[in-house]
Design a protein around this motif. Structure first.
Motif, PDB file in Angstrom:
ATOM      1  N   ILE A 122       0.840  -1.205   0.000  1.00 47.84           N
ATOM      2  CA  ILE A 122       0.000   0.000   0.000  1.00 47.84           C
ATOM      3  C   ILE A 122       0.872   1.252   0.000  1.00 47.84           C
ATOM      4  O   ILE A 122       0.606   2.209  -0.725  1.00 47.84           O
ATOM      5  CB  ILE A 122      -0.984  -0.025   1.197  1.00 47.84           C
ATOM      6  N   ALA A 123       1.933   1.259   0.801  1.00 55.21           N
ATOM      7  CA  ALA A 123       2.826   2.422   0.853  1.00 55.21           C
ATOM      8  C   ALA A 123       3.506   2.671  -0.496  1.00 55.21           C
ATOM      9  O   ALA A 123       3.594   3.816  -0.956  1.00 55.21           O
ATOM     10  CB  ALA A 123       3.875   2.229   1.946  1.00 55.21           C
ATOM     11  N   ILE A 124       3.963   1.625  -1.142  1.00 54.42           N
ATOM     12  CA  ILE A 124       4.612   1.776  -2.451  1.00 54.42           C
ATOM     13  C   ILE A 124       3.615   2.298  -3.480  1.00 54.42           C
ATOM     14  O   ILE A 124       3.905   3.237  -4.222  1.00 54.42           O
ATOM     15  CB  ILE A 124       5.237   0.436  -2.906  1.00 54.42           C
ATOM     16  N   GLY A 125       2.439   1.693  -3.524  1.00 52.74           N
ATOM     17  CA  GLY A 125       1.426   2.125  -4.487  1.00 52.74           C
ATOM     18  C   GLY A 125       0.972   3.554  -4.256  1.00 52.74           C
ATOM     19  O   GLY A 125       0.881   4.350  -5.194  1.00 52.74           O
ATOM     20  N   LEU A 126       0.697   3.896  -3.012  1.00 54.87           N
ATOM     21  CA  LEU A 126       0.251   5.261  -2.698  1.00 54.87           C
ATOM     22  C   LEU A 126       1.342   6.287  -2.964  1.00 54.87           C
ATOM     23  O   LEU A 126       1.047   7.397  -3.427  1.00 54.87           O
ATOM     24  CB  LEU A 126      -0.207   5.355  -1.245  1.00 54.87           C
ATOM     25  N   SER A 127       2.594   5.934  -2.673  1.00 53.55           N
ATOM     26  CA  SER A 127       3.666   6.908  -2.924  1.00 53.55           C
ATOM     27  C   SER A 127       3.773   7.219  -4.409  1.00 53.55           C
ATOM     28  O   SER A 127       3.910   8.381  -4.793  1.00 53.55           O
ATOM     29  CB  SER A 127       4.997   6.419  -2.366  1.00 53.55           C
ATOM     30  N   TYR A 128       3.681   6.204  -5.261  1.00 54.46           N
ATOM     31  CA  TYR A 128       3.709   6.467  -6.702  1.00 54.46           C
ATOM     32  C   TYR A 128       2.518   7.338  -7.103  1.00 54.46           C
ATOM     33  O   TYR A 128       2.684   8.349  -7.785  1.00 54.46           O
ATOM     34  CB  TYR A 128       3.676   5.168  -7.511  1.00 54.46           C
ATOM     35  N   LEU A 129       1.328   6.952  -6.686  1.00 56.03           N
ATOM     36  CA  LEU A 129       0.122   7.682  -7.098  1.00 56.03           C
ATOM     37  C   LEU A 129       0.127   9.120  -6.582  1.00 56.03           C
ATOM     38  O   LEU A 129      -0.219  10.047  -7.316  1.00 56.03           O
ATOM     39  CB  LEU A 129      -1.128   6.951  -6.611  1.00 56.03           C
ATOM     40  N   LEU A 130       0.524   9.328  -5.341  1.00 54.19           N
ATOM     41  CA  LEU A 130       0.483  10.675  -4.762  1.00 54.19           C
ATOM     42  C   LEU A 130       1.612  11.573  -5.253  1.00 54.19           C
ATOM     43  O   LEU A 130       1.399  12.774  -5.456  1.00 54.19           O
ATOM     44  CB  LEU A 130       0.497  10.584  -3.236  1.00 54.19           C
ATOM     45  N   PHE A 131       2.810  11.027  -5.453  1.00 58.16           N
ATOM     46  CA  PHE A 131       3.917  11.863  -5.921  1.00 58.16           C
ATOM     47  C   PHE A 131       3.778  12.234  -7.389  1.00 58.16           C
ATOM     48  O   PHE A 131       4.213  13.301  -7.815  1.00 58.16           O
ATOM     49  CB  PHE A 131       5.267  11.192  -5.677  1.00 58.16           C
ATOM     50  N   ALA A 132       3.197  11.358  -8.188  1.00 55.78           N
ATOM     51  CA  ALA A 132       3.037  11.637  -9.619  1.00 55.78           C
ATOM     52  C   ALA A 132       1.781  12.465  -9.903  1.00 55.78           C
ATOM     53  O   ALA A 132       1.690  13.104 -10.941  1.00 55.78           O
ATOM     54  CB  ALA A 132       2.994  10.334 -10.409  1.00 55.78           C
ATOM     55  N   TRP A 133       0.817  12.464  -8.995  1.00 53.68           N
ATOM     56  CA  TRP A 133      -0.460  13.133  -9.214  1.00 53.68           C
ATOM     57  C   TRP A 133      -0.352  14.625  -9.536  1.00 53.68           C
ATOM     58  O   TRP A 133      -0.984  15.078 -10.497  1.00 53.68           O
ATOM     59  CB  TRP A 133      -1.377  12.918  -8.013  1.00 53.68           C
TER      60      TRP A 133
END
Length: 145
Positions: A122-133
């Motif tokens: 979850i942390a890996i997925g959210l970090s990608y989604l939130l940093f790229a957003w």
């Protein structure tokens, strides 16, 4: 970039190169489609008052469609794919039953490992989604307005 000052000619060269490198590196790392970002260098301009500011030449329908296409290829599709695959993996891990007899201590240890693994996913997925957003939301917003 914000504290650097340079001439209009240098800014005119810098903006397309900078944006090309940004989109090229992102496309290679995320989608391995480096050449799809190449046209971005030709649709950018440099601001005469502030040469470190890059903007689109003119947001025509074709450029808008291209930018929406880039956003879809580099953020929306990978985000959907990531969410789908990670959800499948997490559901599998939650419902997984270890074969054979298992002692209560081992069961507790397995459950703790599974919870840590799920939190990491979850942390890996959210970090990608939130940093790229922010980059893609801004780019998409520019394309539709």
């Amino acid at each position: 970039i914000g504290t650097t000052s340079f001439s209009y000619d240098a800014g005119k060269w810098f903006c397309p190169c900078f944006m090309y490198i940004l989109f090229l590196s992102y496309s290679i790392s995320v989608a391995a489609l480096g050449l799809i970002a190449l046209p971005i260098a030709w649709i950018l301009k440099t601001n005469k008052e502030d040469p470190s500011f890059c903007d689109f030449e003119a947001m025509t329908t074709a450029i808008s469609a291209y930018v929406i296409f880039l956003t879809s290829i580099f953020y929306i599709l990978p985000a959907i794919f990531l969410i789908y695959i990670y959800t499948k993996i997490i559901n599998y891990m939650r419902n997984r039953v270890r074969p054979g007899e298992i002692l209560p201590d081992q069961l507790l240890q397995d459950n703790q490992k599974t919870k840590k693994f799920i939190k990491m996913m979850i942390a890996i997925g959210l970090s990608y989604l939130l940093f790229a957003w922010p980059l893609f939301a801004t780019t998409f917003g520019i394309a539709i307005t």
